[in-house]
Write a protein that holds these residues in place. Structure first.
Motif, short mmCIF file in Angstrom:
data_model
loop_
_atom_site.label_atom_id
_atom_site.label_comp_id
_atom_site.label_asym_id
_atom_site.label_seq_id
_atom_site.Cartn_x
_atom_site.Cartn_y
_atom_site.Cartn_z
N GLY A 248 77.63 16.48 16.00
CA GLY A 248 78.12 15.20 15.33
C GLY A 248 77.60 15.14 14.02
N ASP A 249 76.61 16.01 13.30
CA ASP A 249 76.58 16.11 12.02
C ASP A 249 77.31 17.07 11.38
N GLY A 250 78.18 16.82 10.30
CA GLY A 250 79.13 17.66 9.77
C GLY A 250 78.55 19.05 9.35
N GLU A 251 77.46 19.11 8.75
CA GLU A 251 76.76 20.26 8.37
C GLU A 251 76.40 21.32 9.60
N ALA A 252 76.42 20.53 10.99
CA ALA A 252 75.97 21.54 11.87
C ALA A 252 77.04 22.36 12.26
N VAL A 253 78.35 21.98 11.90
CA VAL A 253 79.29 23.12 12.11
C VAL A 253 78.93 24.65 11.35
N VAL A 254 78.60 24.26 10.06
CA VAL A 254 78.62 25.50 9.25
C VAL A 254 77.10 26.20 9.85
N ASP A 255 76.19 25.50 10.37
CA ASP A 255 74.98 25.92 10.45
C ASP A 255 75.00 26.74 11.89
N LEU A 256 76.00 26.21 12.70
CA LEU A 256 76.08 27.13 13.96
C LEU A 256 76.92 28.47 13.67
N ALA A 257 77.62 28.47 12.71
CA ALA A 257 78.50 29.62 12.42
C ALA A 257 77.44 30.68 11.82
N GLU A 258 76.61 30.24 11.23
CA GLU A 258 75.42 30.99 10.43
C GLU A 258 74.49 31.71 11.54
N ARG A 259 74.38 30.81 12.55
CA ARG A 259 73.42 31.37 13.48
C ARG A 259 73.97 32.31 14.20
N ILE A 260 75.28 32.14 14.56
CA ILE A 260 76.18 32.91 15.31
C ILE A 260 76.47 34.28 14.55
N ALA A 261 76.61 34.39 13.51
CA ALA A 261 76.76 35.50 12.67
C ALA A 261 75.49 36.25 12.47
N SER A 262 74.33 35.82 12.50
CA SER A 262 73.14 36.56 12.00
C SER A 262 72.49 36.97 13.36
N TRP A 263 72.62 36.19 14.56
CA TRP A 263 72.02 36.62 15.76
C TRP A 263 72.89 37.96 16.14
N HIS A 264 74.25 37.88 15.87
CA HIS A 264 75.18 38.94 16.26
C HIS A 264 75.01 40.09 15.51
N ALA A 265 74.88 39.66 14.25
CA ALA A 265 74.62 40.97 13.15
C ALA A 265 73.29 41.80 13.42
N SER A 266 72.33 41.09 14.00
CA SER A 266 71.07 41.69 14.20
C SER A 266 71.14 42.55 15.62
N GLY A 267 72.04 42.41 16.35
CA GLY A 267 72.19 43.15 17.55
C GLY A 267 71.44 42.24 18.74
N ALA A 268 71.12 41.11 18.38
CA ALA A 268 70.41 40.43 19.55
C ALA A 268 71.01 40.06 20.91
N VAL A 269 72.21 39.78 20.59
CA VAL A 269 73.06 39.27 21.59
C VAL A 269 74.46 39.94 21.24
N ASP A 270 75.34 39.84 22.45
CA ASP A 270 76.47 40.55 22.45
C ASP A 270 77.57 39.31 22.03
N GLY A 271 77.28 38.09 22.09
CA GLY A 271 78.19 36.93 21.88
C GLY A 271 77.36 35.66 22.35
N PHE A 272 78.06 34.53 22.40
CA PHE A 272 77.52 33.21 22.80
C PHE A 272 78.37 32.71 23.85
N HIS A 273 77.71 31.79 24.51
CA HIS A 273 78.19 30.67 25.33
C HIS A 273 77.86 29.55 25.20
N LEU A 274 78.57 28.58 24.50
CA LEU A 274 78.29 27.46 24.03
C LEU A 274 78.87 26.22 25.05
#
Length: 331
Positions: A248-274
């Motif tokens: 609902g917050d416009g900034e949350a779109v960017v925050d979610l992309a950053e979270r996905i990118a950082s978690w995946h880059a770290s090897g913590a997960v293979d992806g996301f189910h949203l």
């Protein structure tokens, strides 16, 4: 490591097929791996598997993964329904294995009382096991369709599975030919402790709910180690973080992309189910905002490299366990 993305298209109170088809097409435009549709004996709603069978002809690439409850249902019918979804979608089917734990739900069927979670998940694992065996009970070339001789099936390429479980037995073979994927993709929500062994042993995709990167990383490591103990290659199990997202917050779109990118880059997960908090609004913002940002950065694909759900997930098509035995007998 390939980033995998999936999204829930749950829409409580919606019974018409069009909104589900629209959501699936939107996810397909974003090249997501698959959509899920929840189901339960504990609430009113359309049958998820039937809805996605209706959605299948109107989509071309997106994977279709309904929840299928294994408690109180016949394993033979369950596997046939999932195999049929794989056929009508041309190899894009999966199923999320779930259990039914309440006495109220048990009374809907009247066959037995509710059972403890550990017992239910052991049974769910046996259902996943016998489903895979029944999918293998037809060899890939069992259908001969020889008009001249009137032979439709090579009976030497149909196999009894003769499965004896703790609460059921199945002889087989299936009534549905082997699915296009060999085995439709099996998904298990492995967040609950009782579900973890079932996920590690039988799932192609495990979902885990974690509030932080460390928790997601630990869950993935635990599941992959358990898979190895069951004799599986750890890479054969994809672990996706299961997140409810409110954009609902416009900034949350960017925050979610950053979270996905950082978690995946770290090897913590293979992806996301949203799971969109507000189905229509948040799904559109996930695809046109979050996914578009990831694609712009080169972190997520812009087209499907293959045609099946196993292709999307980088999962091999399983060999038929009975075909080798059949070949040995004929040598």
């Amino acid at each position: 490591m390939t980033l995998h993305l999936a999204v829930s298209i749950d829409q409580p109170g919606v019974y018409e097929p069009a909104p589900y088809a629209e959501s699936a097409l939107l996810a397909e435009r974003g090249a997501l791996d698959f959509v899920t549709l929840g189901d339960s004996f504990g609430r009113p709603g359309a049958d998820a598997l039937a809805v996605l069978a209706r959605v299948a002809p109107g989509t071309a690439r997106i994977g279709l993964v309904p929840t299928v409850t294994t408690t109180h249902t016949e394993p033979f019918h369950v596997q046939a329904a999932v195999a049929t979804l794989d056929w009508v979608s041309h190899g894009r089917a999966g199923w999320t294995v779930d259990v039914s734990a309440t006495e109220a739900e048990a009374r809907l069927f009247g066959r037995r009382h509710a059972a403890p979670p550990g017992e239910l998940w052991r049974e769910a694992g046996e259902v996943a096991d016998v489903a895979a065996r029944l999918w293998d009970s037809w060899e890939d070339d069992a259908e001969i369709r020889d008009v001249a001789t009137g032979r439709f099936i090579d009976r030497d390429k149909l196999h009894y599975v003769d499965f004896e479980g703790g609460t059921f037995s199945v002889r087989g073979p299936s009534i549905v030919p082997r699915p296009p994927q060999g085995h439709p993709v099996t998904v298990v929500d492995a967040t609950a402790p009782h579900a973890r062994d079932t996920a590690a042993r039988y799932a192609d995709v495990a979902l885990v709910r974690a509030t932080g990167l460390a928790g997601a990383d630990a869950a993935r490591a635990e599941l992959r180690a358990a898979a190895a103990e069951f004799g599986r290659a750890p890479d054969s199990l994809k672990v996706l973080a299961d997140l409810t997202v409110d954009l609902g917050d416009g900034e949350a779109v960017v925050d979610l992309a950053e979270r996905i990118a950082s978690w995946h880059a770290s090897g913590a997960v293979d992806g996301f189910h949203l799971r969109p908090a507000e189905p229509r609004r948040d799904l559109e913002r996930i695809v046109n905002g979050t996914v578009a940002l990831l694609q712009h950065r080169g972190l997520f694909r812009t087209f499907y490299p293959g045609s099946t759900l196993r292709d999307h997930l980088d999962l091999a098509r399983p060999a038929n366990r009975y075909a080798a035995l059949s070949g040995d007998r004929h040598e």
